[in-house]
Write a protein that holds these residues in place. Sequence first.
Motif, PDB file in Angstrom:
ATOM      1  N   SER A 107      -0.265   4.330  -1.114  1.00 18.36           N
ATOM      2  CA  SER A 107      -0.986   3.255  -1.797  1.00 18.36           C
ATOM      3  C   SER A 107      -0.122   2.734  -2.933  1.00 18.36           C
ATOM      4  N   THR A 108       0.229   1.466  -2.883  1.00 12.43           N
ATOM      5  CA  THR A 108       1.075   0.855  -3.900  1.00 12.43           C
ATOM      6  C   THR A 108       0.505  -0.503  -4.291  1.00 12.43           C
ATOM      7  N   SER A 109       1.113  -1.116  -5.297  1.00 18.00           N
ATOM      8  CA  SER A 109       0.742  -2.481  -5.683  1.00 18.00           C
ATOM      9  C   SER A 109       1.223  -3.444  -4.611  1.00 18.00           C
ATOM     10  N   GLN A 169      -4.353  -2.347  -5.371  1.00 20.23           N
ATOM     11  CA  GLN A 169      -3.613  -1.279  -4.701  1.00 20.23           C
ATOM     12  C   GLN A 169      -4.068  -1.192  -3.251  1.00 20.23           C
ATOM     13  N   SER A 186       7.264  -2.445  -6.575  1.00 21.56           N
ATOM     14  CA  SER A 186       6.296  -2.567  -7.662  1.00 21.56           C
ATOM     15  C   SER A 186       6.932  -3.116  -8.932  1.00 21.56           C
ATOM     16  N   THR A 220      -8.132   3.538  -6.158  1.00 22.51           N
ATOM     17  CA  THR A 220      -6.795   3.477  -6.768  1.00 22.51           C
ATOM     18  C   THR A 220      -6.605   2.203  -7.595  1.00 22.51           C
ATOM     19  N   THR A 221      -7.261   1.113  -7.210  1.00 20.18           N
ATOM     20  CA  THR A 221      -7.185  -0.100  -8.035  1.00 20.18           C
ATOM     21  C   THR A 221      -7.843   0.122  -9.386  1.00 20.18           C
ATOM     22  N   SER A 243      -8.452   2.120  -1.495  1.00 18.86           N
ATOM     23  CA  SER A 243      -7.944   0.935  -2.186  1.00 18.86           C
ATOM     24  C   SER A 243      -8.786   0.617  -3.409  1.00 18.86           C
ATOM     25  N   GLU A 292       0.920   5.211  -9.424  1.00 17.62           N
ATOM     26  CA  GLU A 292       1.019   4.850  -8.009  1.00 17.62           C
ATOM     27  C   GLU A 292       1.346   6.073  -7.160  1.00 17.62           C
ATOM     28  N   SER A 300      -1.840   7.889  -6.831  1.00 21.95           N
ATOM     29  CA  SER A 300      -2.711   7.157  -5.913  1.00 21.95           C
ATOM     30  C   SER A 300      -2.321   7.406  -4.467  1.00 21.95           C
ATOM     31  N   GLN A 355      -5.453   2.183 -11.454  1.00 25.70           N
ATOM     32  CA  GLN A 355      -4.277   1.443 -11.910  1.00 25.70           C
ATOM     33  C   GLN A 355      -4.621   0.482 -13.044  1.00 25.70           C
TER      34      GLN A 355
END
Length: 706
Positions: free
Chosen positions: A503-505, A242, A459, A227-228, A224, A487, A490, A231
């Motif tokens: 892993s997504t928003s 994320q 998202s 990936t944040t 997390s 994404e 990620s 992003q």
Amino acid sequence: MSNSDPKTRPRPGTWPPVPESSPMPPSSWAKKTGFRPKFSGETNASDSGQISLPPPRPREPQTQPDLEAGRARPQPAPNGVPEREMATPPPAPAPPSEKDNKVKRRKESDGGSKSAANGPSGVNGQAATAPTEPNSQPRRASRSEEVVDVLPHGVDDDGYVARHSHMKYELRDTPGLVPIGLYGFQHYLSMLGSIILIPLVIVPAMGGTYEDTANVVSTVLFVSGVTTLLQTSFGSRLPLIQGPSFVYLAPALAIINSPEFQGLNGNNFKHIMKELQGAVIIGSAFQAILGYSGLMSIFLRLINPVVVSPTIAAVGLSFYSYGFPLVGNCLEIGAVQILVVIIFSLYLRKISVFGHRVFLIYAVPLGLAITWSAAFLLTEAGAYSYKGCDINVPASNIVSEHCRKHVLRMKSCRVDTSHALRSAPWFRFPYPLQWGTPVFHWKMALVMSVVSIIASVDSIGSYHASSLLVASRPPTPGVLSRGIGLEGLSSVLAGLWGTGTGSTSLTENVHTIAVTKMGSRRAVELGACVLIVLSLVGKVGGFLASIPQVVVAALLCFMWAMLAALGLSNLRYSEAGSSRNIIIVGLSLFFSLSIPAYFQQYGISPNSNLSVPSYFQPYIIASHGPFRSKYGGVNYVLNTLFSLHMVVAFLVAFILDNTVPGSRQERGVYVWSEAEVAKREPAVAKDYELPFRISRVFRWVKWVGL
């Protein structure tokens, strides 16, 4: 055309101009929705979700309705200044504060003030048209030209205004290391439940031990954070955390409960995890291709609030069979947890401590701490100790009928059943392929590919709503495609490291940003770095893995309810009172519950004794679904997809919204910034352009940039 033309000459008599006392000129939108503002002398929220303002001053020229704010917007004068400002001298300006000076300096660095850079703003933040002549009547927009796409300038009962001008820190603000650290920590702590709860559900379902749960939690924190950072630096560049999305939870449980995994012997956890990794990697690669190829920009034209709203709401509503049935195993702990979170988030939401609404922002972590402490005191007091019963003895080896009766209650209510904290190491570095080489099966990969489309739809709503809060304008379709593509990458990383989901928003980002008024990109990035450091401390993962299962279920009840509400809140961008939209959303939600119920109940005898718990029975659909052709893989894919509530909601809403006639105003079509306009505005370019001048290298890739 001249005003002397008989075809355009004003009609006398029965068609007078709009009365001066009208708070909002008539339009197709006002007539259709029955908008009636209130005259209370202050800003009030109307029934339609818009804001009613006091009546305008007399002798004001005819204005166009500002559908974003629920009020009349003056026509720009030839010099770009509204006529009201020309006729009325401006009030004496208040002395600027230190924060205002910082914001002013940042705006000047963008090439002037935001209003000067943007010019007279048009509808939904788009560039305004050429100024009209002083004596010409403003052209009334046709039905097909009226568009609503931004968050209303509304003040809700929580006291925050949903516009970036009322944020404490906007997207590119850097107030200092200490404020950034505090706000970043606050941002992540308020979203703690969204980040850590999914591993606490899927790892026990795979047969993993408490040590496995602790390791997966640490891996989730690490992925997390990484990936944040990716992003916010190379994706959409919006302050969106994320993490493991609830969109992936239902398909993950469906794969975990596949028929081929029911008779496994040995370490079931690693075997099933490798299958999940393979499915997530393939599905995420499809999402990355969807974004970076530019197909997302084309697909974006078909995704509107009426599609996003029921799709995301169905994600939260789909777990009703898991939530309260587990809470009922220890009602005095689980029910109290739900009540405490409700009291904090609703009844105490307006209480501020040092200028922060701690109960509203930290409702989940505060409720978790209080309930967990109460359960610890009850456990130490012997409330869940039964004579002659040992919690460490497996249920299958218990002979006493007295102990068998209380074994479930002991495991659900006691806080000392987990040994994760005691056995977790102090230092552990999560590394890729730590569970083994991923296993790829096309049928599971196809299911995850469809789910990645749902994650992209989720998202889209998050990008749009968060950009209206923190950025100068919504992103361009190219920036959005770039974010969706990243994404996907990620989620590939999440599959390689083995988090069990993509892993997504996180959808909860929008609520957190609006409540905390913190939209600084730097704060989220600093919080992501802290998250990476915490993931290296094994005791942190062990501590989080020790949360009792009934407390987890109680928190998930609140989180899933919030997710459903956040999904439905997307309807504020459309005409929520339109019969067209009401029918589409209603059908989507109903069939998202009814059709999966048919698939889940098909072929199950009422007296059948299934080997999985009752709350996992909806996810064993692949073994008894109605599709029973000679192709087993096709049966698996179709039975699984149509048992997922969010997939059915998306299909119904997507088909109906794009086939049933409706104006852009009625549908609430998302309007994104135009690439050419964004390039001319320094503020927009600085909001979304890639760092280190990477954008200059990829100028030819127009579909993934400004």
